[in-house]
Design a protein around this motif. Structure first.
Motif, short mmCIF file in Angstrom:
data_model
loop_
_atom_site.label_atom_id
_atom_site.label_comp_id
_atom_site.label_asym_id
_atom_site.label_seq_id
_atom_site.Cartn_x
_atom_site.Cartn_y
_atom_site.Cartn_z
N ASN A 66 -8.09 30.87 -7.32
CA ASN A 66 -6.79 30.50 -7.89
C ASN A 66 -5.62 30.86 -6.98
OD1 ASN A 66 -8.18 29.56 -10.04
ND2 ASN A 66 -7.53 31.13 -11.50
N HIS A 67 -5.71 32.03 -6.35
CA HIS A 67 -4.56 32.43 -5.52
C HIS A 67 -4.46 31.63 -4.23
CE1 HIS A 67 -7.18 34.79 -2.86
NE2 HIS A 67 -7.85 35.06 -3.96
N ASP A 68 -5.51 30.91 -3.87
CA ASP A 68 -5.45 30.06 -2.67
C ASP A 68 -5.19 28.60 -3.01
OD1 ASP A 68 -5.97 32.13 -0.96
OD2 ASP A 68 -8.13 31.76 -0.87
N PHE A 69 -5.17 28.29 -4.31
CA PHE A 69 -5.05 26.90 -4.72
C PHE A 69 -3.68 26.36 -4.35
CE2 PHE A 69 -5.54 23.18 -7.33
CZ PHE A 69 -6.92 23.05 -7.51
N TYR A 70 -3.64 25.18 -3.73
CA TYR A 70 -2.36 24.62 -3.32
C TYR A 70 -1.45 24.47 -4.54
CZ TYR A 70 -3.07 19.91 -5.28
OH TYR A 70 -3.23 18.86 -6.14
N ARG A 71 -0.17 24.54 -4.28
CA ARG A 71 0.79 24.37 -5.37
C ARG A 71 1.84 23.34 -4.96
NH1 ARG A 71 5.75 28.26 -6.97
NH2 ARG A 71 6.76 26.71 -8.26
N VAL A 72 2.00 22.33 -5.77
CA VAL A 72 3.05 21.34 -5.55
C VAL A 72 3.74 21.07 -6.88
CG1 VAL A 72 3.56 18.94 -4.98
CG2 VAL A 72 1.93 20.20 -3.58
N GLY A 118 -4.74 17.17 5.53
CA GLY A 118 -3.82 18.17 4.98
C GLY A 118 -4.44 19.09 3.95
N PRO A 119 -3.65 20.09 3.52
CA PRO A 119 -4.20 21.16 2.67
C PRO A 119 -4.05 20.98 1.16
CG PRO A 119 -2.02 21.77 3.42
CD PRO A 119 -2.28 20.37 3.94
N TYR A 120 -3.43 19.88 0.69
CA TYR A 120 -3.13 19.81 -0.73
C TYR A 120 -4.27 19.24 -1.56
CZ TYR A 120 1.52 20.52 1.20
OH TYR A 120 2.59 21.00 1.89
N VAL A 121 -5.40 19.91 -1.47
CA VAL A 121 -6.57 19.57 -2.26
C VAL A 121 -7.21 20.89 -2.67
CG1 VAL A 121 -8.62 18.09 -2.37
CG2 VAL A 121 -6.97 17.76 -0.55
N GLY A 122 -7.71 20.97 -3.88
CA GLY A 122 -8.37 22.20 -4.29
C GLY A 122 -9.33 21.92 -5.42
#
Ligand SMILES: Nc1nc2c(c(=O)[nH]1)N[C@H]1C(S)=C(S)[C@@H](COP(=O)(O)O)O[C@H]1N2
Ligand SMILES: [Mo]
Length: 550
Positions: free
Chosen positions: A268-274, A328-332
């Motif tokens: 959870n703490h590594d999950f991308y946030r947008v 890119g990094p916005y996937v989790g």
């Protein structure tokens, strides 16, 4: 205009800055006391986010990524500082002008706060109090910028009794001030400018202002922190319900555990946030409710307790952001607990002709999700838990939507409080008005996680993830430079809605190489090689990384 106050520009600018600092501090304190009320800075920032053109927002997300909010708040502080210094200089002409400028700024802040979608009546107060405190500080400091009384007499400059700087000064007003306005011949103004200011008085004033700003600001931040929902989250954690049909544990082969490869489950703490929220909404699960209304036979309103009494679904779903560039990094990926959206909607009874679910968050953000997608049997959830714990506040506590196969901007509403059953030809959602497509199915994609830039010549492990939610990944291929496509080994997956790890070993000679990857989904479709930017409906193209072997 000729300055009336003899203060040097630097001193006036400092006075303006100090006034603004006090204003920001007092605004923060008022916001903290009122609670939930956003601070003037956050309100102005939020309005700036919503009013800024789409290209600017996209650029900010692309350039600063998850730091975009920090950059924005920093930028706002810089703008406030520059304006405030300017207001100080303006106040040399007449203190009233500086005060008026601060007041106008405060009214703008109040307007920004009042027009936030989640605004309450009280939310205008912090900005107005801030402006008042700033204006009072400016007046007080400008009194300190005036020459001492004896010097004033000596200069016979006809200092004006109704000068704004002296207003309410009480103790400092010249006792013998004439009750009428004297015309000042220009020559006397020139004399004014020759007079020096009392730096000691100015600096003690500024120090006092800085102290007030620091104390009020810190108190405001502390009070605001008390409004968080940590206690409510702990309460939900203690009573987290069990799923009706628990999922089996993840297959052991789901995670290759290769260094630098994204773990199958994103912590959870590594999950991308947008999201567009500058201050995270504090939504109390005890007072939260979800309204389902619009084109339905029976509108429903559910409390959190009522939601949790329904059959609980557990699902492994990978979320993806439409703004994610290739690679890119916005996937989790997470294991979610929630309630099937379809069941709740069926109970409300969707009327014929409705094709859109317009969901709204506590902070007024909206997403438009196709009805048919939510009703087609996939695990579309009103989710309340993520990887075994209540949703983190940043990820939507207490309840968010999770819809496999759709980009977040059309489906994944965090802090969801309202679902309006409606039509795409009648309503538009937040990003639809800003250049993005109304519908956003996730595109099949793959990413190389390792290596990313340097490695050793010889045999190398290449690994990454690929995703095609609701379809599943059937094949991933990798190639070195313009060599042949080589089929990678796929990890196991619990279902079709998650990403899938892949790995392959390749031989690399020393020098520079380009590694590329491409995925084929279970429908047999290979991702397109055509490169496209994220806007308007998701980036395409193969992920390529340049590797140097030394
Ligand atoms: N309330 C709210 N929900 C939102 C957003 C938002 O700005 N506000 N952004 C959406 C977007 S664009 C994405 S990609 C996902 C991201 O979810 P995450 O931050 O939990 O990863 O949330 C969606 N839900
Ligand atoms: Mo997104």
């Amino acid at each position: 205009m000729t300055p009336r106050n003899p203060a040097p520009v630097w001193a006036a600018a400092l006075a303006g800055l100090t006034a603004a600092a006090v204003a920001v501090g007092v605004g923060q304190l008022a916001a903290g006391v009122i609670g939930g009320g956003s601070s003037p800075v956050v309100a102005v920032g939020g309005a700036a986010v919503d009013l800024s053109p789409a290209w600017l927002k996209n650029w900010a997300i692309a350039t600063f990524g998850e730091n975009d909010k920090v950059v924005l708040i920093g930028g706002i502080f810089v703008v406030i500082a520059l304006l405030a210094a300017g207001f100080g200089v303006l106040a040399r002409i007449r203190v009233g002008y500086g005060r008026l400028a601060l007041l106008v700024f405060g009214v703008l802040g109040a307007w920004a706060a009042a027009t936030r979608p989640d605004a309450g009546m009280l939310d205008v107060l912090p900005s107005l109090l801030a402006a008042w405190a700033g204006a009072a500080t400016l007046s007080a400091l400008f009194r300190r910028l005036e020459p001492a009384a004896d010097e004033r007499d000596a200069a016979v400059s006809g200092h004006e009794p109704e000068d704004d700087a002296r207003e309410g000064a009480g103790d400092e007003a010249a006792p013998d001030a004439p009750p009428f306005r004297l015309e000042q011949p220009p020559v006397m103004l020139a004399g004014d400018r020759l007079r020096t200011i009392d730096r000691r008085r100015l600096f003690t004033g500024i120090a006092t202002g800085a102290g007030v700003a620091a104390v009020t600001g810190a108190a405001g931040v502390w009070l605001g922190g008390r409004n968080d929902v940590a206690a409510e989250r702990a309460q939900v954690a203690a009573e987290l319900p069990k799923p009706a049909k628990p999922l089996p544990p993840l297959p052991a082969g789901a995670d290759f555990k290769i260094p630098n490869l994204s773990p199958f489950v994103t912590p959870n703490h590594d999950f991308y946030r947008v999201d567009t929220a500058l201050a995270l909404p504090s939504v109390d699960s005890n007072t939260w409710s979800l309204k389902i209304h619009g084109m339905v036979d029976r509108p429903i309103e559910l409390s959190f307790a009522e939601l949790l009494k329904r059959p609980i679904v557990e699902a492994d779903v990978t979320l993806a952001c439409v703004s994610n560039p290739v690679g890119g990094p916005y996937v989790g990926n997470a294991r979610w607990l929630g309630v099937a959206m379809a069941g709740v909607l069926r109970e409300a009874g969707i009327k014929a002709g409705a094709d859109m679910l317009l969901s709204t968050s506590a902070d007024g953000w909206t997403a438009g999700t196709p009805v048919e997608v939510v009703m087609d049997g996939r695990d579309a959830l009103f989710a309340f838990a993520m990887n075994g714990e209540p949703l983190p506040v940043a990820h939507g506590f207490p309840v968010r939507q999770v819809v496999p196969g759709l980009y977040g901007y059309v489906s994944a509403t965090k802090w969801v409080v309202d679902v309006n059953v409606t039509r795409f030809d009648q309503e538009r959602a937040y990003w639809t008005d800003r250049g993005w497509d109304a519908k956003g199915p996730i595109k099949t994609q793959s990413r190389i996680d390792t290596p990313r830039n340097k490695t050793k010549p010889g045999r190398n492990v290449v690994a990454g993830v690929a995703w095609a939610q609701t379809k599943g990944i059937a094949k991933v291929e990798v190639r070195v430079d313009d060599g042949p496509w080589q089929v990678a080994r796929l990890a196991e997956v619990p279902g079709l809605d998650t990403w899938r790890q892949w790995t392959i070993e390749v031989d690399l000679t020393s020098g520079l190489h380009t590694l590329s990857c491409r995925a084929t989904d279970e429908t047999g479709e290979t991702q397109t090689s055509h490169g496209a930017p994220p806007e308007p409906n998701g980036a395409t193209g193969y992920h390529r990384v340049l590797i140097e072997t030394t």
